[in-house]
Scaffold this motif. Sequence first.
Motif, PDB file in Angstrom:
ATOM      1  N   ALA A 100      45.656  50.102  28.604  1.00 15.54           N
ATOM      2  CA  ALA A 100      45.791  48.650  28.398  1.00 15.54           C
ATOM      3  C   ALA A 100      46.571  48.028  29.553  1.00 15.54           C
ATOM      4  O   ALA A 100      46.270  46.903  29.987  1.00 15.54           O
ATOM      5  CB  ALA A 100      46.475  48.362  27.063  1.00 15.54           C
TER       6      ALA A 100
ATOM      7  N   ASP B 115      36.077  43.948  31.776  1.00 15.69           N
ATOM      8  CA  ASP B 115      35.905  44.918  30.695  1.00 15.69           C
ATOM      9  C   ASP B 115      34.640  45.755  30.895  1.00 15.69           C
ATOM     10  O   ASP B 115      34.632  46.955  30.623  1.00 15.69           O
ATOM     11  CB  ASP B 115      35.878  44.192  29.343  1.00 15.69           C
ATOM     12  CG  ASP B 115      37.251  43.610  29.008  1.00 15.69           C
ATOM     13  OD1 ASP B 115      38.263  44.176  29.460  1.00 15.69           O
ATOM     14  OD2 ASP B 115      37.312  42.592  28.299  1.00 15.69           O
ATOM     15  N   GLU B 116      33.578  45.108  31.398  1.00 13.63           N
ATOM     16  CA  GLU B 116      32.346  45.866  31.692  1.00 13.63           C
ATOM     17  C   GLU B 116      32.597  46.926  32.766  1.00 13.63           C
ATOM     18  O   GLU B 116      32.102  48.042  32.675  1.00 13.63           O
ATOM     19  CB  GLU B 116      31.238  44.918  32.178  1.00 13.63           C
ATOM     20  CG  GLU B 116      30.604  44.086  31.075  1.00 13.63           C
ATOM     21  CD  GLU B 116      29.618  43.070  31.639  1.00 13.63           C
ATOM     22  OE1 GLU B 116      29.075  43.298  32.737  1.00 13.63           O
ATOM     23  OE2 GLU B 116      29.421  42.027  30.980  1.00 13.63           O
ATOM     24  N   VAL B 117      33.369  46.535  33.790  1.00 13.96           N
ATOM     25  CA  VAL B 117      33.680  47.484  34.871  1.00 13.96           C
ATOM     26  C   VAL B 117      34.469  48.674  34.314  1.00 13.96           C
ATOM     27  O   VAL B 117      34.142  49.839  34.573  1.00 13.96           O
ATOM     28  CB  VAL B 117      34.488  46.787  35.997  1.00 13.96           C
ATOM     29  CG1 VAL B 117      35.122  47.810  36.932  1.00 13.96           C
ATOM     30  CG2 VAL B 117      33.587  45.835  36.783  1.00 13.96           C
TER      31      VAL B 117
ATOM     32  N   TYR C 135      33.700  40.522  32.648  1.00  8.65           N
ATOM     33  CA  TYR C 135      33.222  41.387  33.729  1.00  8.65           C
ATOM     34  C   TYR C 135      34.187  42.549  33.958  1.00  8.65           C
ATOM     35  O   TYR C 135      33.773  43.694  34.133  1.00  8.65           O
ATOM     36  CB  TYR C 135      33.040  40.561  35.010  1.00  8.65           C
ATOM     37  CG  TYR C 135      32.635  41.388  36.195  1.00  8.65           C
ATOM     38  CD1 TYR C 135      31.329  41.830  36.340  1.00  8.65           C
ATOM     39  CD2 TYR C 135      33.561  41.756  37.163  1.00  8.65           C
ATOM     40  CE1 TYR C 135      30.950  42.609  37.409  1.00  8.65           C
ATOM     41  CE2 TYR C 135      33.198  42.530  38.246  1.00  8.65           C
ATOM     42  CZ  TYR C 135      31.886  42.955  38.368  1.00  8.65           C
ATOM     43  OH  TYR C 135      31.528  43.727  39.430  1.00  8.65           O
TER      44      TYR C 135
ATOM     45  N   ASP D 249      34.743  49.777  31.214  1.00  5.66           N
ATOM     46  CA  ASP D 249      33.963  50.602  30.287  1.00  5.66           C
ATOM     47  C   ASP D 249      32.964  51.479  31.043  1.00  5.66           C
ATOM     48  O   ASP D 249      32.810  52.665  30.726  1.00  5.66           O
ATOM     49  CB  ASP D 249      33.239  49.697  29.275  1.00  5.66           C
ATOM     50  CG  ASP D 249      34.224  48.992  28.347  1.00  5.66           C
ATOM     51  OD1 ASP D 249      35.421  49.354  28.360  1.00  5.66           O
ATOM     52  OD2 ASP D 249      33.812  48.077  27.611  1.00  5.66           O
ATOM     53  N   ALA D 250      32.300  50.888  32.049  1.00  2.00           N
ATOM     54  CA  ALA D 250      31.333  51.659  32.837  1.00  2.00           C
ATOM     55  C   ALA D 250      32.028  52.783  33.604  1.00  2.00           C
ATOM     56  O   ALA D 250      31.508  53.896  33.713  1.00  2.00           O
ATOM     57  CB  ALA D 250      30.577  50.741  33.793  1.00  2.00           C
ATOM     58  N   LEU D 251      33.235  52.492  34.138  1.00  6.21           N
ATOM     59  CA  LEU D 251      33.961  53.507  34.897  1.00  6.21           C
ATOM     60  C   LEU D 251      34.408  54.653  33.992  1.00  6.21           C
ATOM     61  O   LEU D 251      34.327  55.820  34.375  1.00  6.21           O
ATOM     62  CB  LEU D 251      35.187  52.888  35.574  1.00  6.21           C
ATOM     63  CG  LEU D 251      34.925  52.060  36.830  1.00  6.21           C
ATOM     64  CD1 LEU D 251      36.222  51.437  37.327  1.00  6.21           C
ATOM     65  CD2 LEU D 251      34.302  52.926  37.920  1.00  6.21           C
ATOM     66  N   LEU D 252      34.890  54.320  32.817  1.00  5.09           N
ATOM     67  CA  LEU D 252      35.349  55.380  31.912  1.00  5.09           C
ATOM     68  C   LEU D 252      34.186  56.296  31.555  1.00  5.09           C
ATOM     69  O   LEU D 252      34.307  57.519  31.574  1.00  5.09           O
ATOM     70  CB  LEU D 252      35.953  54.765  30.641  1.00  5.09           C
ATOM     71  CG  LEU D 252      37.326  54.128  30.824  1.00  5.09           C
ATOM     72  CD1 LEU D 252      37.751  53.415  29.547  1.00  5.09           C
ATOM     73  CD2 LEU D 252      38.371  55.186  31.212  1.00  5.09           C
TER      74      LEU D 252
ATOM     75  N   ARG E 211      44.194  47.697  32.353  1.00  9.98           N
ATOM     76  CA  ARG E 211      43.264  46.614  32.036  1.00  9.98           C
ATOM     77  C   ARG E 211      43.923  45.259  32.282  1.00  9.98           C
ATOM     78  O   ARG E 211      43.306  44.344  32.820  1.00  9.98           O
ATOM     79  CB  ARG E 211      42.802  46.720  30.575  1.00  9.98           C
ATOM     80  CG  ARG E 211      41.568  45.905  30.240  1.00  9.98           C
ATOM     81  CD  ARG E 211      41.193  46.018  28.760  1.00  9.98           C
ATOM     82  NE  ARG E 211      40.748  47.336  28.360  1.00  9.98           N
ATOM     83  CZ  ARG E 211      39.479  47.755  28.414  1.00  9.98           C
ATOM     84  NH1 ARG E 211      38.543  46.944  28.856  1.00  9.98           N
ATOM     85  NH2 ARG E 211      39.153  48.956  28.017  1.00  9.98           N
ATOM     86  N   ARG E 212      45.199  45.142  31.924  1.00 13.71           N
ATOM     87  CA  ARG E 212      45.904  43.875  32.138  1.00 13.71           C
ATOM     88  C   ARG E 212      46.094  43.586  33.625  1.00 13.71           C
ATOM     89  O   ARG E 212      46.037  42.438  34.061  1.00 13.71           O
ATOM     90  CB  ARG E 212      47.241  43.872  31.390  1.00 13.71           C
ATOM     91  CG  ARG E 212      47.022  43.763  29.859  1.00 13.71           C
ATOM     92  CD  ARG E 212      48.284  43.381  29.132  1.00 13.71           C
ATOM     93  NE  ARG E 212      49.378  44.264  29.501  1.00 13.71           N
ATOM     94  CZ  ARG E 212      50.628  43.864  29.661  1.00 13.71           C
ATOM     95  NH1 ARG E 212      50.946  42.596  29.499  1.00 13.71           N
ATOM     96  NH2 ARG E 212      51.570  44.739  29.963  1.00 13.71           N
TER      97      ARG E 212
END
Lengths: 198, 198
Positions: B80, B177-179, B175, B181-184, B83-84
């Motif tokens: 988190a 969050d998409e990055v 965007y 999630d895709a990276l994880l 993410r922040r």
Amino acid sequence: MTAVHRRSEQARQAILQAAFDICQQKGYAGLTIEGVASRAGVGKQTIYRWWSSKGTVVLDAFLDALGPTIDVPPAGDHLADLRRSLHSTADLLSHPRYGPMLADLVGALQHDEALAADFQQRVYEPIRRQTTERVERACAAGVIRHIDANLAADLLFGPLWFRALLMRQPPSTDYVDEVIDALLRGLAGSTPGAGGRE
Amino acid sequence: MTAVHRRSEQARQAILQAAFDICQQKGYAGLTIEGVASRAGVGKQTIYRWWSSKGTVVLDAFLDALGPTIDVPPAGDHLADLRRSLHSTADLLSHPRYGPMLADLVGALQHDEALAADFQQRVYEPIRRQTTERVERACAAGVIRHIDANLAADLLFGPLWFRALLMRQPPSTDYVDEVIDALLRGLAGSTPGAGGRE
């Protein structure tokens, strides 16, 4: 080719070479149409007859010098094709003359809307289209999982440009391979439940 | 605060405000020390007493206007926190005044070595250090797998800057969050053997 055409072509080449050389020495900010005309031995009117702005001359000079190397034809192996596209971009960003000029152009277009539109249309979009097509083919073949092709293109190319523009360390071929390998494998750890969205 | 100190501080603030305003209107390329002095109602000497170059004034003006928002304190949840940090960068790049000015500064430093060095030291490296520390803590906690922290930082932040500088579409929170999630998850498909290195 008639004599008039030949003289025109000679003038055009002299202008492009002058624009390229001035950009190398003084950067985009230091280039003026007057300077290009003087160095090329032509009148300003000759330049304005063929180009509408400083940005269009410089982009032509860049693309003319670069030649066909910007295009990487596909070989059929989808992931290898993507890797070659990335290697090609890394090579360009690391090139002693083209790399700094490209970074300078991207820098200049941040406050030059005409250059930005020209760059989008002539440099960025063709490469983008090639990349997203390759991503879609790789998805269809199962080589990479189903993912939005634009997002995948950002993930693949973003780190290279970040290195070049923000860190000012042009990406090496090895770095490209590290990026691709890390992207394929993903970043998820052994405790995937932690740290969700807020 | 003595009267002299107060006058100094007023002049300093007037200079920073003038530099910020001129950058908003004309971009970094259109800003001159003369212009800042004139708008702030001070002599050029007053500016040169405190700042060594145009780049240092503008960076101070940018950071002064930005205030402490550039710093995102950690909350303890490692993913988190990362993410922040990314949301914070996306907010900055999408901000109507700070975003274009930051892009313009990154653009200008491509051909301005003094500005580049200043930007590295005062903007880029502190953010980079914060990011790599967060990546290392997330690795240690098993939230993301073991990976070179600098590579992970490039993968996380690269797409955001790519969007902003190359595509000129500042990244949204969604965007980001998409990055992430895709990276994880990673990009690997169902036929991982295909398309290795050449």
